[in-house]
Write an enzyme that holds these catalytic residues in place. Structure first.
Site, PDB file in Angstrom:
ATOM      1  CB  CYS A  92      -0.931   0.037   1.204  1.00  0.00           C
ATOM      2  SG  CYS A  92      -1.923   1.544   1.201  1.00  0.00           S
ATOM      3  CB  CYS A  95      -1.947   4.612   4.349  1.00  0.00           C
ATOM      4  SG  CYS A  95      -3.401   4.057   3.438  1.00  0.00           S
ATOM      5  CB  SER A  96      -0.595   0.579   6.516  1.00  0.00           C
ATOM      6  OG  SER A  96      -1.636   1.192   7.262  1.00  0.00           O
ATOM      7  CB  CYS A  97      -4.923  -0.590   2.340  1.00  0.00           C
ATOM      8  SG  CYS A  97      -5.519   1.106   2.485  1.00  0.00           S
TER       9      CYS A  97
HETATM   10 FE    FE Z   1      -3.468   2.092   2.724  1.00  0.00          FE
END
Ligand code: FE
Length: 191
Positions: A92, A95-97
């Site tokens: 991602c 961000c951090s999906c």
């Molecule tokens: Fe994300």
């Protein structure tokens, strides 16, 4: 960071927007019950059941939810299958999906800025740092997760696992192999 999180939680609780007990229950579930073993069961089943694999690639959300005994997956899950020709890897960049429902809590490296940028700039180098060396002719495809789409990789089934049960197969499916930063284990790794 912890202090900021706690302060936010306090404010949200005081205003009645969130229920601390509900938050605790969610954290507890992801820490103890929901983890990569769920994704591993999905992959093992796909390896053993061509019909299920077809359904999984067509609509992962529907296929995973049809298994029962899993935390319901939102309508955004996409399963991609590794082959000799193409190796898939998930990041991602924004961000951090991460597909929490099937892989549990994301590892720290997945959320780190270097992984998020380098996975797209120099994927082969990043893979080598995860001890994954692919033949030069294998293409690497990087998938960028978003709030709407989460990806899980179906790694290649290791040689020498003919006739194995889904339970035995699931033990070969690591978290990293489902993010694409690893391969499934070989039978000798778990012997
Ligand atoms: Fe994300």
């Amino acid at each position: 960071m912890q202090l900021r999180v706690r302060s936010l939680e306090t404010v949200l609780s005081e205003k009645g927007y969130v229920d601390s007990a509900a938050l605790d229950a969610i954290v507890e579930a992801y820490e103890t019950r929901i983890g990569p073993h769920i994704g591993a069961q999905v992959v093992a089943r796909a390896w053993n059941d061509p019909e299920f694999k077809k359904d999984l690639i067509e609509d992962a959300t529907k296929a995973v939810n049809s298994m029962g005994n899993v935390s319901p997956v939102g309508s955004h899950l996409i399963a991609i299958e590794n082959t000799d020709e193409t190796h898939h890897m998930v990041v991602c960049t924004l961000c951090s999906c991460y597909p929490w429902e099937v892989l549990g809590l994301p590892p720290a490296w997945y959320k780190s800025a270097p992984y998020r940028s380098r996975a797209v700039i120099e994927p082969r180098k990043v893979l080598s740092e995860f001890d994954v060396t692919l033949p030069d002719e294998t293409k690497i495809r990087v998938w960028d997760s978003t709030a709407e789409t989460r990806f899980m990789v179906v790694p290649m089934r290791p040689e020498g696992t003919e006739g194995w049960s889904e339970e035995q197969l699931a033990a070969l499916v690591t978290r990293n192999s489902m993010v694409g930063t690893g391969l499934a284990l070989n039978p000798e790794d778990v012997a």
